[in-house]
Scaffold this motif. Structure first.
Motif, PDB file in Angstrom:
ATOM      1  N   ASP A   1      48.797  31.952  40.240  1.00 44.92           N
ATOM      2  CA  ASP A   1      49.129  32.810  41.639  1.00 44.92           C
ATOM      3  C   ASP A   1      47.696  33.136  42.272  1.00 44.92           C
ATOM      4  OD1 ASP A   1      47.698  34.821  40.396  1.00 44.92           O
ATOM      5  OD2 ASP A   1      49.208  36.205  39.911  1.00 44.92           O
ATOM      6  N   LYS A   2      47.898  33.634  43.196  1.00 47.91           N
ATOM      7  CA  LYS A   2      47.220  34.062  44.246  1.00 47.91           C
ATOM      8  C   LYS A   2      45.444  34.662  43.750  1.00 47.91           C
ATOM      9  CE  LYS A   2      45.947  36.365  48.780  1.00 47.91           C
ATOM     10  NZ  LYS A   2      46.760  37.304  49.712  1.00 47.91           N
ATOM     11  N   GLY A   3      45.755  35.359  42.347  1.00 47.61           N
ATOM     12  CA  GLY A   3      44.588  35.989  41.954  1.00 47.61           C
ATOM     13  C   GLY A   3      44.069  35.435  40.613  1.00 47.61           C
ATOM     14  N   THR A   4      44.765  33.956  40.382  1.00 47.42           N
ATOM     15  CA  THR A   4      44.344  33.493  39.181  1.00 47.42           C
ATOM     16  C   THR A   4      42.674  33.003  39.351  1.00 47.42           C
ATOM     17  OG1 THR A   4      46.445  32.747  38.780  1.00 47.42           O
ATOM     18  CG2 THR A   4      44.736  31.424  37.622  1.00 47.42           C
ATOM     19  N   ALA A   5      42.199  32.472  40.255  1.00 45.32           N
ATOM     20  CA  ALA A   5      40.865  31.819  40.467  1.00 45.32           C
ATOM     21  C   ALA A   5      39.846  32.894  40.447  1.00 45.32           C
ATOM     22  CB  ALA A   5      40.848  31.008  41.514  1.00 45.32           C
ATOM     23  N   TYR A   6      40.126  34.077  40.528  1.00 47.89           N
ATOM     24  CA  TYR A   6      39.220  35.167  40.702  1.00 47.89           C
ATOM     25  C   TYR A   6      39.438  36.364  39.763  1.00 47.89           C
ATOM     26  CZ  TYR A   6      38.578  32.972  45.322  1.00 47.89           C
ATOM     27  OH  TYR A   6      38.300  32.125  46.146  1.00 47.89           O
ATOM     28  N   GLY A   7      40.387  36.022  38.791  1.00 52.71           N
ATOM     29  CA  GLY A   7      40.808  37.024  37.747  1.00 52.71           C
ATOM     30  C   GLY A   7      41.365  38.562  38.409  1.00 52.71           C
ATOM     31  N   ILE A   8      42.108  38.113  39.340  1.00 55.92           N
ATOM     32  CA  ILE A   8      42.452  39.493  40.028  1.00 55.92           C
ATOM     33  C   ILE A   8      43.923  39.698  39.655  1.00 55.92           C
ATOM     34  CG2 ILE A   8      43.143  40.617  42.277  1.00 55.92           C
ATOM     35  CD1 ILE A   8      41.263  38.834  43.740  1.00 55.92           C
ATOM     36  N   LYS A   9      44.000  40.996  39.106  1.00 53.50           N
ATOM     37  CA  LYS A   9      45.386  41.302  38.609  1.00 53.50           C
ATOM     38  C   LYS A   9      46.636  41.131  39.740  1.00 53.50           C
ATOM     39  CE  LYS A   9      43.750  44.585  35.362  1.00 53.50           C
ATOM     40  NZ  LYS A   9      43.704  46.048  34.742  1.00 53.50           N
ATOM     41  N   THR A  10      47.870  40.950  39.190  1.00 52.53           N
ATOM     42  CA  THR A  10      48.998  40.872  39.961  1.00 52.53           C
ATOM     43  C   THR A  10      49.345  42.173  40.718  1.00 52.53           C
ATOM     44  OG1 THR A  10      49.752  38.861  38.915  1.00 52.53           O
ATOM     45  CG2 THR A  10      51.302  40.475  40.249  1.00 52.53           C
ATOM     46  N   PRO A  11      49.267  42.440  41.892  1.00 55.16           N
ATOM     47  CA  PRO A  11      49.448  43.818  42.263  1.00 55.16           C
ATOM     48  C   PRO A  11      51.061  44.266  41.949  1.00 55.16           C
ATOM     49  CG  PRO A  11      48.647  42.559  44.098  1.00 55.16           C
ATOM     50  CD  PRO A  11      49.120  41.484  42.918  1.00 55.16           C
ATOM     51  N   LYS A  12      50.934  45.780  41.553  1.00 55.48           N
ATOM     52  CA  LYS A  12      52.175  46.272  41.018  1.00 55.48           C
ATOM     53  C   LYS A  12      53.504  46.007  42.079  1.00 55.48           C
ATOM     54  CE  LYS A  12      54.551  48.852  38.294  1.00 55.48           C
ATOM     55  NZ  LYS A  12      54.942  48.295  36.982  1.00 55.48           N
ATOM     56  N   TRP A  13      53.118  46.012  43.309  1.00 52.14           N
ATOM     57  CA  TRP A  13      54.416  45.816  44.402  1.00 52.14           C
ATOM     58  C   TRP A  13      54.898  44.485  44.289  1.00 52.14           C
ATOM     59  CZ3 TRP A  13      54.423  42.214  48.151  1.00 52.14           C
ATOM     60  CH2 TRP A  13      53.436  41.484  48.593  1.00 52.14           C
ATOM     61  N   VAL A  14      54.019  43.386  43.959  1.00 52.59           N
ATOM     62  CA  VAL A  14      54.592  42.066  43.710  1.00 52.59           C
ATOM     63  C   VAL A  14      55.480  42.120  42.497  1.00 52.59           C
ATOM     64  CG1 VAL A  14      54.104  39.823  43.336  1.00 52.59           C
ATOM     65  CG2 VAL A  14      52.436  41.246  44.695  1.00 52.59           C
ATOM     66  N   GLU A  15      55.234  42.461  41.496  1.00 50.42           N
ATOM     67  CA  GLU A  15      56.180  42.827  40.174  1.00 50.42           C
ATOM     68  C   GLU A  15      57.241  43.317  40.836  1.00 50.42           C
ATOM     69  OE1 GLU A  15      56.559  45.191  36.116  1.00 50.42           O
ATOM     70  OE2 GLU A  15      54.475  45.077  37.021  1.00 50.42           O
TER      71      GLU A  15
END
Length: 217
Positions: free
Chosen positions: A34-48
């Motif tokens: 996903d968008k955050g994979t390369a930077y180790g960013i967690k998936t935002p709660k709103w996306v879930e």
């Protein structure tokens, strides 16, 4: 090849677990990246919540408790195509369509006395139509995200890999309420309504106000 896909899916699951958040997936999907994979960013709660919940769940989050949200989603076989679909969205049209649908759903759950049902239905239909035709100012895209997922057939066999772009649009409740008030005024018209018509108009307005601007519980 199948072993490689299995390992890739397993790595994706491990990555999600390590992030400490649920992946924004539908039933029968596995997250690849996903968008955050390369930077180790967690998936935002709103996306879930956009994927497995709904707008009411997002509006309960602290950042959005004073806002009315709209979620737009676009899917394609590659990221560029999904993003292009998102860029080409006619925001005014889609937001008005979403708001009119939400108003219509609110009316379905309204508690209306038999004596008022005819007038309520008539005024309700007119308000839904006016919302669908209106242009609302103040909505802005606050965030976006994308995911790449592996889908599976009902027989649990790998199917397609798709990209899903999710946009979060929001407007301050007070700003939307002012625009709804204008539509309510137009709905009432200039002629003095009968007591029955007045009750129906008030019920239409109260139903919308409760759904959009009441306290989140």
């Amino acid at each position: 090849m199948r072993v490689g896909k299995f390992l890739l899916a397993l790595m994706a699951v491990v990555l999600v677990i390590s992030c400490g958040t649920k992946p924004p997936l539908r039933k029968g999907e596995v997250l690849i990246e996903d968008k955050g994979t390369a930077y180790g960013i967690k998936t935002p709660k709103w996306v879930e919540l956009a994927i497995i919940g709904g707008y009411r769940d997002i509006e309960k989050l602290p950042d959005y408790k004073d806002k009315v949200v709209f979620i737009a989603q676009f899917e394609a076989q590659n990221l560029q195509s999904a993003q292009l679909l998102a860029e080409r969205m006619q925001a005014d049209t889609e937001i008005a369509r979403y708001l009119s649908t939400r108003v219509k759903d609110a009316f379905k759950g309204a508690n209306v006395a038999d004596a008022d049902s005819k007038n309520f239905g008539a005024y309700g239909e007119r308000f839904v139509a006016s919302v669908g035709e209106a242009k609302f100012s103040g909505y802005r895209m606050e965030a976006d995200w994308w995911v790449k997922v592996q889908t599976y057939t009902p027989e649990n066999k790998p199917d397609k890999q798709i990209y899903r772009v999710i946009q979060l649009w929001a407007i301050e409740k007070g700003m939307l309420q002012k625009q709804f008030d204008i539509l309510f005024s137009q709905l009432a018209g200039t002629a003095q309504p009968t007591p029955e018509q007045k009750r129906a108009i008030d019920l239409v307005q109260n139903t919308v106000t409760k759904d959009f601007f009441g306290e989140n519980k």
